[in-house]
Design a protein around this motif. Structure first.
Motif, PDB file in Angstrom:
ATOM      1  N   GLN A  44       1.019  -1.138  -0.249  1.00 31.22           N
ATOM      2  CA  GLN A  44      -0.216   0.094   0.472  1.00 31.22           C
ATOM      3  C   GLN A  44       0.834   1.342  -0.022  1.00 31.22           C
ATOM      4  OE1 GLN A  44       0.328  -1.535   2.367  1.00 31.22           O
ATOM      5  NE2 GLN A  44       0.931  -1.094   4.137  1.00 31.22           N
ATOM      6  N   ASP A  45       2.030   1.174   0.307  1.00 34.82           N
ATOM      7  CA  ASP A  45       3.399   2.168   0.311  1.00 34.82           C
ATOM      8  C   ASP A  45       3.762   2.389  -0.673  1.00 34.82           C
ATOM      9  OD1 ASP A  45       1.903   2.949   3.171  1.00 34.82           O
ATOM     10  OD2 ASP A  45       3.548   1.705   4.223  1.00 34.82           O
ATOM     11  N   ALA A  46       4.220   1.470  -1.270  1.00 35.22           N
ATOM     12  CA  ALA A  46       4.939   1.270  -2.759  1.00 35.22           C
ATOM     13  C   ALA A  46       4.122   1.648  -3.874  1.00 35.22           C
ATOM     14  CB  ALA A  46       5.338  -0.635  -2.831  1.00 35.22           C
ATOM     15  N   PRO A  47       4.596   2.732  -4.526  1.00 33.27           N
ATOM     16  CA  PRO A  47       4.374   3.543  -5.708  1.00 33.27           C
ATOM     17  C   PRO A  47       3.875   2.615  -7.209  1.00 33.27           C
ATOM     18  CG  PRO A  47       6.073   4.499  -5.733  1.00 33.27           C
ATOM     19  CD  PRO A  47       6.075   3.605  -4.043  1.00 33.27           C
ATOM     20  N   VAL A  48       3.486   3.098  -8.093  1.00 37.84           N
ATOM     21  CA  VAL A  48       3.172   2.307  -8.981  1.00 37.84           C
ATOM     22  C   VAL A  48       4.710   2.487  -9.455  1.00 37.84           C
ATOM     23  CG1 VAL A  48       2.061   1.633 -11.464  1.00 37.84           C
ATOM     24  CG2 VAL A  48       0.739   1.470  -9.470  1.00 37.84           C
ATOM     25  N   ARG A  49       5.381   1.385 -10.105  1.00 36.43           N
ATOM     26  CA  ARG A  49       6.909   2.116 -10.558  1.00 36.43           C
ATOM     27  C   ARG A  49       6.485   1.850 -12.736  1.00 36.43           C
ATOM     28  NH1 ARG A  49       9.975   5.027  -7.494  1.00 36.43           N
ATOM     29  NH2 ARG A  49      10.320   4.129  -5.767  1.00 36.43           N
ATOM     30  N   HIS A  50       5.750   1.363 -12.853  1.00 36.46           N
ATOM     31  CA  HIS A  50       5.537   1.116 -14.323  1.00 36.46           C
ATOM     32  C   HIS A  50       3.893   0.590 -14.941  1.00 36.46           C
ATOM     33  CE1 HIS A  50       6.743   0.554 -18.240  1.00 36.46           C
ATOM     34  NE2 HIS A  50       6.137  -1.063 -18.351  1.00 36.46           N
ATOM     35  N   GLN A  51       3.609   1.137 -15.883  1.00 35.99           N
ATOM     36  CA  GLN A  51       2.439   0.492 -16.470  1.00 35.99           C
ATOM     37  C   GLN A  51       2.001   0.577 -18.248  1.00 35.99           C
ATOM     38  OE1 GLN A  51      -0.698   3.516 -14.486  1.00 35.99           O
ATOM     39  NE2 GLN A  51      -2.621   3.139 -16.642  1.00 35.99           N
ATOM     40  N   MET A  52       1.675   0.178 -17.948  1.00 41.27           N
ATOM     41  CA  MET A  52       1.171  -0.896 -19.632  1.00 41.27           C
ATOM     42  C   MET A  52      -0.105  -0.615 -19.970  1.00 41.27           C
ATOM     43  SD  MET A  52       4.276  -3.549 -20.910  1.00 41.27           S
ATOM     44  CE  MET A  52       3.587  -4.769 -19.354  1.00 41.27           C
TER      45      MET A  52
END
Length: 194
Positions: A44-52
């Motif tokens: 919940q604290d980890a940001p989204v690092r990549h999105q496709m």
């Protein structure tokens, strides 16, 4: 590799004997301690690092990845843990499915960027959809009662051969190819040049 191969001995072999890296794309119930440890990480604290995002085949698909350092001693040679989420909607935006998969890799952040991990996972799912899905749906492999000695391996090899031969002949729909091959015993023989 998928959950079936997520084994400590396999991880050690890949890194120590082959001097390579592993990416286990889905950690599931066959490794309950590992699954629980990965699930307990602060996602919940980890940001989204990549999105496709892909739009086609009647659906709109978004895949995201979050990456965290793997806790020390969690799994042999583990460098990073990741959470991949796949959201699928129809072209009107109506949700169809949401899938989350926990994974682990031996790659450090320099070799295993979030984008690189996401591309490897996507490539693996492509294999799953092109081969394993076809074997299960078109051949009913998961429901097969063939379970003794070398028979399951031999039948799987025959299924793989027939799928490969149909694809080489240009069939993109394996179920349609199987129906065509079943209509006349000469059809499959012609594909094999017999």
């Amino acid at each position: 590799m998928d959950a079936l191969h997520c084994q400590r001995q396999t991880a050690r072999y890949i890194v120590e004997d082959k001097q390579a890296d592993y990416i286990f794309t889905a950690v599931k119930d066959n490794q309950p301690g590992l699954f629980d440890a990965l699930d307990a990480l602060p996602w919940q604290d980890a940001p989204v690092r990549h999105q496709m995002r892909d739009r086609g085949h009647g659906r709109d698909e978004t895949r995201t990845i979050q990456v965290l350092p793997a806790p020390a001693g969690l799994f042999p040679h583990a460098g990073q843990a990741f959470l991949v989420e796949r959201h699928v909607a129809d072209l009107r935006g109506n949700p169809e499915s949401d899938i989350a998969a926990l994974g682990i890799t031996s790659m450090n952040p320099q070799r295993g960027t979030p984008e690189a991990i996401a591309l490897h996972v996507r490539g693996h799912w492509g294999i799953e959809n092109k081969l394993h899905y076809v074997r299960d749906v078109s051949y009913g492999e998961d429901a097969s009662r063939i379970r003794t000695r070398n028979a399951p391996r031999n039948i799987a090899a025959m299924r793989n051969l027939s799928i490969a031969v149909l694809r080489a002949d240009g069939w993109t729909n394996i179920a349609a190819g199987l129906r065509w091959a079943g209509r006349n015993y000469l059809n499959p023989l012609s594909l094999l040049k017999l």
